[in-house]
Design a protein around this motif. Sequence first.
Motif, PDB file in Angstrom:
ATOM      1  N   CYS A 165      55.289  54.168  55.616  1.00 52.75           N
ATOM      2  CA  CYS A 165      55.527  53.794  54.234  1.00 52.75           C
ATOM      3  C   CYS A 165      56.993  53.468  54.026  1.00 52.75           C
ATOM      4  O   CYS A 165      57.864  54.176  54.516  1.00 52.75           O
ATOM      5  CB  CYS A 165      55.118  54.954  53.331  1.00 52.75           C
ATOM      6  N   LYS A 167      58.084  52.935  50.775  1.00 53.03           N
ATOM      7  CA  LYS A 167      58.249  52.970  49.324  1.00 53.03           C
ATOM      8  C   LYS A 167      59.204  54.059  48.853  1.00 53.03           C
ATOM      9  O   LYS A 167      59.775  53.958  47.790  1.00 53.03           O
ATOM     10  CB  LYS A 167      56.886  53.131  48.660  1.00 53.03           C
ATOM     11  N   PHE A 168      59.336  55.107  49.596  1.00 52.56           N
ATOM     12  CA  PHE A 168      60.277  56.173  49.263  1.00 52.56           C
ATOM     13  C   PHE A 168      60.150  56.684  47.835  1.00 52.56           C
ATOM     14  O   PHE A 168      61.131  56.695  47.079  1.00 52.56           O
ATOM     15  CB  PHE A 168      61.723  55.736  49.571  1.00 52.56           C
ATOM     16  N   CYS A 169      58.973  57.088  47.445  1.00 45.14           N
ATOM     17  CA  CYS A 169      58.827  57.825  46.194  1.00 45.14           C
ATOM     18  C   CYS A 169      59.703  59.068  46.352  1.00 45.14           C
ATOM     19  O   CYS A 169      59.752  59.656  47.439  1.00 45.14           O
ATOM     20  CB  CYS A 169      57.371  58.223  45.964  1.00 45.14           C
ATOM     21  N   PHE A 171      59.592  62.076  45.655  1.00 51.39           N
ATOM     22  CA  PHE A 171      59.038  63.412  45.937  1.00 51.39           C
ATOM     23  C   PHE A 171      58.439  63.512  47.346  1.00 51.39           C
ATOM     24  O   PHE A 171      58.048  64.580  47.774  1.00 51.39           O
ATOM     25  CB  PHE A 171      57.923  63.752  44.924  1.00 51.39           C
ATOM     26  N   CYS A 172      58.367  62.396  48.078  1.00 52.71           N
ATOM     27  CA  CYS A 172      57.398  62.323  49.186  1.00 52.71           C
ATOM     28  C   CYS A 172      58.028  62.292  50.578  1.00 52.71           C
ATOM     29  O   CYS A 172      59.021  61.602  50.819  1.00 52.71           O
ATOM     30  CB  CYS A 172      56.549  61.068  48.980  1.00 52.71           C
ATOM     31  N   VAL A 174      56.313  61.315  53.355  1.00 44.44           N
ATOM     32  CA  VAL A 174      55.598  60.424  54.286  1.00 44.44           C
ATOM     33  C   VAL A 174      56.493  59.376  54.975  1.00 44.44           C
ATOM     34  O   VAL A 174      56.385  59.175  56.182  1.00 44.44           O
ATOM     35  CB  VAL A 174      54.368  59.781  53.598  1.00 44.44           C
ATOM     36  N   PRO A 175      57.421  58.725  54.236  1.00 47.50           N
ATOM     37  CA  PRO A 175      58.255  57.742  54.946  1.00 47.50           C
ATOM     38  C   PRO A 175      59.059  58.369  56.090  1.00 47.50           C
ATOM     39  O   PRO A 175      59.412  57.684  57.044  1.00 47.50           O
ATOM     40  CB  PRO A 175      59.191  57.213  53.849  1.00 47.50           C
ATOM     41  N   GLN A 209      48.570  54.839  54.798  1.00 49.29           N
ATOM     42  CA  GLN A 209      49.288  55.559  53.733  1.00 49.29           C
ATOM     43  C   GLN A 209      49.486  54.634  52.546  1.00 49.29           C
ATOM     44  O   GLN A 209      49.543  55.066  51.411  1.00 49.29           O
ATOM     45  CB  GLN A 209      50.656  56.040  54.226  1.00 49.29           C
ATOM     46  N   ASN A 210      49.606  53.351  52.838  1.00 52.79           N
ATOM     47  CA  ASN A 210      49.712  52.303  51.809  1.00 52.79           C
ATOM     48  C   ASN A 210      48.835  51.161  52.239  1.00 52.79           C
ATOM     49  O   ASN A 210      49.312  50.085  52.568  1.00 52.79           O
ATOM     50  CB  ASN A 210      51.149  51.799  51.742  1.00 52.79           C
ATOM     51  N   HIS A 249      48.414  51.671  46.688  1.00 48.65           N
ATOM     52  CA  HIS A 249      49.511  51.828  45.728  1.00 48.65           C
ATOM     53  C   HIS A 249      49.335  50.770  44.640  1.00 48.65           C
ATOM     54  O   HIS A 249      49.051  49.610  44.946  1.00 48.65           O
ATOM     55  CB  HIS A 249      50.846  51.635  46.452  1.00 48.65           C
ATOM     56  N   ARG A 288      58.253  54.954  41.476  1.00 44.62           N
ATOM     57  CA  ARG A 288      56.944  54.381  41.776  1.00 44.62           C
ATOM     58  C   ARG A 288      56.941  52.858  41.657  1.00 44.62           C
ATOM     59  O   ARG A 288      56.078  52.202  42.209  1.00 44.62           O
ATOM     60  CB  ARG A 288      55.866  54.987  40.862  1.00 44.62           C
TER      61      ARG A 288
HETATM   62 FE1  SF4 Z   1      54.781  56.235  50.223  1.00 41.12          FE
HETATM   63 FE2  SF4 Z   1      52.702  57.143  48.832  1.00 41.12          FE
HETATM   64 FE3  SF4 Z   1      54.593  58.792  49.632  1.00 41.12          FE
HETATM   65 FE4  SF4 Z   1      55.108  57.053  47.731  1.00 41.12          FE
HETATM   66  S1  SF4 Z   1      53.605  58.744  47.617  1.00 41.12           S
HETATM   67  S2  SF4 Z   1      56.429  57.499  49.475  1.00 41.12           S
HETATM   68  S3  SF4 Z   1      53.915  55.315  48.355  1.00 41.12           S
HETATM   69  S4  SF4 Z   1      53.214  57.653  50.919  1.00 41.12           S
END
Ligand code: SF4
Length: 467
Positions: A165, A167-169, A171-172, A174-175, A209-210, A249, A288
């Motif tokens: 990912c 997108k670097f939300c 809070f997240c 995953v990236p 993930q996206n 997303h 977002r």
């Molecule tokens: Fe990426 Fe989804 Fe995490 Fe946002 S919430 S950083 S879109 S994986």
Amino acid sequence: MGLPIRSKKLFIKTYGCQMNVYDSARMADVLAPLGYEMNDDPQASDLVVLNTCHIREKAAEKVYSELGRLRRFKEQRAGTDTPMLIAVAGCVAQAEGDALLARAPFVDIVVGPQTTHRLPELIARANRGAGAVLNTDFPADTKFDHLPPPRAAGPTAFLSIQEGCDKFCTFCVVPYTRGVEYSRPANAVIAEAKVLVTNGVREITLLGQNVNAYHGEPKSGSSPWSLARLINALAEIDGLDRIRYTTSHPRDMADDLIDAHATVPSLMPYLHLPVQSGSDRILEAMNRGHSRDTYRKIVDRLRSGRPDLALSSDFIVGFPGETDGDFYATMDLIAEVGFAQAYSFKYSARPGTPAADHPNQLPEEVKSARLSALQSLLTQQQTAFNAACLGQQFPVLLTGTGRHAGQMTGRSPYLQPVHVNASSDVIGTIVNAEIIGLGTNSLAGEIVDRARATHLTTSPLSRAVQH
Ligand code: SF4
Ligand code: SAH
Ligand code: F3S
């Protein structure tokens, strides 16, 4: 006469999202040629793999309590001729790496999500006994190029088409745990789907993930395909009756994808589209990249093309700085949109993410109170959605035997579990079933005919909401 060869036993425990479920299945595939057979008893296993999730603190901590239990099993077998190897794979492995080994030094292998195909080599190194083996690379060549073809088990399957990912939300994790966004080539995806269908799969869920940011080149060097184009191509595969995709997303709900929901009959009328919050201020703080209104408009467009579409979503309550007003905006959005199903979480501060350093972290009691109010509204909507299914006829894909004798179980277009009385020869087929009863987490159905049913034209949800 040689000694009988002891088959090796493999236990994999999977945490987190469907991507991990897919990866676990592929790890089993890559280990099968080495003689590892899956079993469900960790104590009796030669290799135990924990495929972990780092998304919230609780998810990550669960891994350490499980490791404590495994340590005892490993100690019991130490010094015997069948020692146990413990591997930690997945997102905790990626995020914590060496720190994991410092906290749990009895772990033999730490392997990140992008190098699971290297497990055989890592096991060989661990067996040489020169200490723990760690691999958390993001290699340039992808694991997908090295994994054997999937072994399908049953009428439904996951197929990962996109990873990572960008997108670097705020809070997240995953990236950081899965790395940059990567799409598999469309021809590789189509080939894998065909193998699955040949092995009896009727429903494929495309994963990423996206997933709707998919932009895979059909083959290297040609111009990329969108997810909609890939779905249209997959829909041509004879025998592939149902297509789903997750997780999407809102920013990547392209026009052609919205159109695909109206034009591709095998694309199921059910979409998981996380919104996280209904407050523009919080959506912005979360990075977002869309507003509440954009989300509403996407939903309206999807529903105008496909009136029987139902939605599910993810919500986070108690993001740093979230006021009562922000929270009510989320409640209000839920009331406006109407969800058939949803996942909701208290915000969990994750090390290394920007929101974790926000000065205005909310107290646990505030988060808990908001979560319970939000969940009661979502449960109400889910109950109303299920109740509105009573008396309707659905195409149900039968996937296995139920808990009671003579009972088979399957899935509605909306992923609701449906039980019917039938003999096991219906497994793997799609039947038309009338919904005659509601359970807590499932529907009771009665087979009306075995012909493939047409899709609904009115959403049970739109009626549930009108009531
Ligand atoms: Fe990426 Fe989804 Fe995490 Fe946002 S919430 S950083 S879109 S994986
Ligand atoms: N890529 C998907 C979500 C992946 S994570 C998307 O963008 O929607 C799955 C869900 O976990 C998220 O939708 C979010 O609701 C939740 N989540 C992620 N990080 C979280 C955190 N730090 N605290 C609480 N929930 C979180
Ligand atoms: Fe968890 Fe990693 Fe999936 S953090 S949600 S297993 S991508």
